[in-house]
Scaffold this active site. Structure first.
Site, PDB file in Angstrom:
ATOM      1  CD  GLU A  78      -2.785   1.020   2.785  1.00 39.68           C
ATOM      2  OE1 GLU A  78      -3.726   1.875   2.941  1.00 39.68           O
ATOM      3  OE2 GLU A  78      -2.413   0.105   3.643  1.00 39.68           O
ATOM      4  CE  LYS A  87      -7.273   1.287   3.275  1.00 38.77           C
ATOM      5  NZ  LYS A  87      -5.962   1.614   4.107  1.00 38.77           N
ATOM      6  CB  CYS A 137      -4.807  -1.886   3.903  1.00 38.90           C
ATOM      7  SG  CYS A 137      -3.891  -2.266   5.625  1.00 38.90           S
ATOM      8  CE  LYS A 159      -3.304  -5.332  12.716  1.00 40.63           C
ATOM      9  NZ  LYS A 159      -2.850  -3.877  12.549  1.00 40.63           N
ATOM     10  CB  SER A 175      21.807   4.699  34.585  1.00 48.43           C
ATOM     11  OG  SER A 175      21.086   3.606  34.403  1.00 48.43           O
TER      12      SER A 175
END
Length: 557
Positions: free
Chosen positions: A43, A121, A157, A189, A302
């Site tokens: 995309e 889209k 998508c 995901k 640190s």
């Protein structure tokens, strides 16, 4: 009859239209030489995802149009090849001089120098990090085109997360669905994506190919993992995660239907959540530094877990030659912090320097002695130390050009356990979306994996096991000021990421005092987060585009 398809899983740069076009051309030529006659790019591959308000600039839109023509012309001589490229579309004749009232998130099918079809889209996401309705108008019709006798239905998508676009493609004669994507990563995901695409394939009883973007763009990361599914939703092929690749596929007609042939390449294994998370953080650092052309990075080391984790990520992303660690001890720095910081820097082979902040701290106190007369030391003096360190790091950054990586985690960002212009000073917040409990898990995961064969854990064990401390006052521990991290992080996840109410958290067993304290801290520290550097998004809701709350607000639940 067979059709060879190549998914071009590439890492594009937002706004580099000539460079992106060149990558598409090179990949398409390589795929064609290997027999592919349909090439799918992700995309908005022409301009990169996401270009945000650049879409509003006519010159940007015109440059995208020119890049589409560049690809079409460069591939005109490859007879029978169809290439799908993603790009923003509008009235390009008018776009050179005036704003465009209608823009589309589009994909064009290019063949032999011509545009065979353009699809807009239909489903525009407007949640989490997405703002597509700000820029684009939704399309209203399917796009089905033919390659070597195969009718391909094109989706972009979000279209594939809804039933109607796939159904209308089927009704228009599609025999296979080609879904091009730029789907930002967050933990979990990839599993959600596979499950939804399997539902889509089964619903229309068509094989599906999913072409995905890879790489980092500011705070979002794209994981690749392009794949092909049979009509029954089963995986037929999958590309690797977080790597550029060309995924070759063969679609074969069998009877009245189409199916993917067994791939010569084995299915890429599904990585664990921690492996995916590590790769996402490494990719985010590598691309932010590389695409913005910084010569390297530096950070304050640190001797604590957060800076140790950021150092390990940075070295994996950039190599030790581009990473510099600076230890800046205060009057309250424990000896083991020096020892562990030196040890880790040596293990990873990075440049390591020590700059004491004691003289500057004493000078600040002397300058303020009259103003602070009769007042006890408190967080003011703690913050002075943090700000001295921030000033020193930024001075080194200015002088040598390396960007400062901040080392604060999501738990600290949520509760304000961080100092403006101190430990928040820097250019890129690597673990800004990583909760403290997950920081420990990632450290242990990285120590258990040794891709370089050194035989050494990059993070010394004592850094992981010692109680976290900012070391800004005598015997300070993080848990003196905050609830236990397992409690804190659970409240943050449920309240901030999942929008659960205070009452539901109390009903789930959390102490009301802890819940009210943490949620109050989240609210009152919004002003700090607005001034924090951009950082890598790895959860479904991060502090950034996902989280948009007013600083000035009297609302209380």
């Amino acid at each position: 009859m067979t059709l060879q398809i190549c998914v071009v899983q590439l890492n594009f740069v937002v706004g580099d239209m000539p460079g992106n076009a060149r990558k598409i051309i090179d990949a398409a030529q390589q795929a064609y030489a290997q027999g592919a006659r349909l090439v799918l790019t992700p995309e908005l591959s022409i301009c990169g995802y996401a270009a945000e308000d650049l879409y509003l600039r006519p010159a940007f839109m015109a440059a995208c149009d020119d890049a589409v023509k560049q690809v079409a012309q460069a591939l005109a001589g490859l007879k029978g090849l169809c290439v799908v490229v993603g790009h923003p579309a509008g009235d390009h004749e008018r776009a050179r001089s005036v704003s465009v009232s209608h823009r589309f998130n589009a994909a064009s099918v290019l063949s032999e120098g011509q545009v065979l079809a353009t699809y807009a889209k239909r489903e525009l996401p407007n949640y989490q990090v997405f703002d597509e309705r700000r820029y684009f108008t939704p399309g209203d019709r399917p796009c089905v085109f033919e390659v070597q006798g195969v009718r391909v239905g094109l989706l972009i998508c979000e279209d594939a997360w809804f039933d109607a676009p796939a159904r209308t493609s089927l009704d228009a004669g599609a025999e296979v669905l080609a879904v091009i994507n730029a789907s930002p990563f967050h933990v979990g995901k990839s599993v959600e994506r596979l499950a939804r695409m399997a539902e889509c394939a089964r619903a229309v009883k068509l094989p599906l190919v999913y072409a995905h973007l890879v790489g980092g763009q500011d705070e979002v990361v794209f994981d690749g993992s392009s794949f092909a599914l049979q009509a029954d939703g089963s995986r037929a092929a999958q590309a690797s995660s977080f790597r550029e690749s060309l995924l070759s596929l063969t679609l074969q007609r069998s009877g009245d239907g189409l199916a993917w042939q067994a791939s010569a390449e084995p299915l890429a294994p599904m990585p664990s959540d921690l492996e995916e998370l590590w790769e996402a953080l490494v990719t985010g650092v590598r691309d932010y530094i590389g695409k913005n052309r910084f010569p390297g990075v530096l950070l304050g080391l640190s001797g604590g877990i957060d800076s140790a984790l950021v150092l390990a990520i940075a070295v994996d992303a950039l190599g030790p030659d581009k990473v510099r660690a600076v230890m800046m001890p205060s009057p309250y720095t424990a000896d083991i912090s020096w020892i562990d910081a030196r040890d880790m820097a040596k293990r990873l082979g990075v440049r390591y320097d020590e700059i004491s902040i004691v003289p500057e701290f004493e000078a600040f106190k002397a300058s303020l002695k009259g103003e602070f007369a009769g007042l006890a030391e408190d967080t003011t003096e703690e913050n002075i130390q943090a700000r001295i360190r921030g000033t020193l790091l930024m001075a080194l950054s200015n002088k040598f050009g390396s960007i400062v990586l901040t080392t604060g985690n999501k738990s600290e960002m949520a509760t304000g356990y961080c100092t403006l212009y101190g430990d928040m000073a820097g250019g890129f917040a690597v673990i800004k979306d990583v909760a403290k409990t997950l920081v420990f898990e990632l450290a242990r995961w990285r120590n258990a994996h040794d891709p370089y064969g050194t035989g050494l854990d990059p993070i010394p064990e004592r850094i992981i096991t010692r109680p976290p401390s900012a070391e800004l006052r005598p015997d300070q521990k993080d848990q003196d000021s905050l609830p236990p991290y397992e409690v804190l992080d659970a409240i943050i996840e449920r309240y901030m990421e999942n929008d659960e109410s205070i009452d539901s958290l109390v009903a789930a067993g959390f102490e009301r005092a802890d819940v009210e304290r943490v949620t109050r801290l989240i609210k009152i520290n919004e002003y700090k987060r607005r001034q924090s550097p951009v950082g890598i998004r790895v959860t479904h809701r991060s502090f950034g585009k996902d989280w948009r709350y007013p600083i000035t607000s009297h609302f209380r639940a």
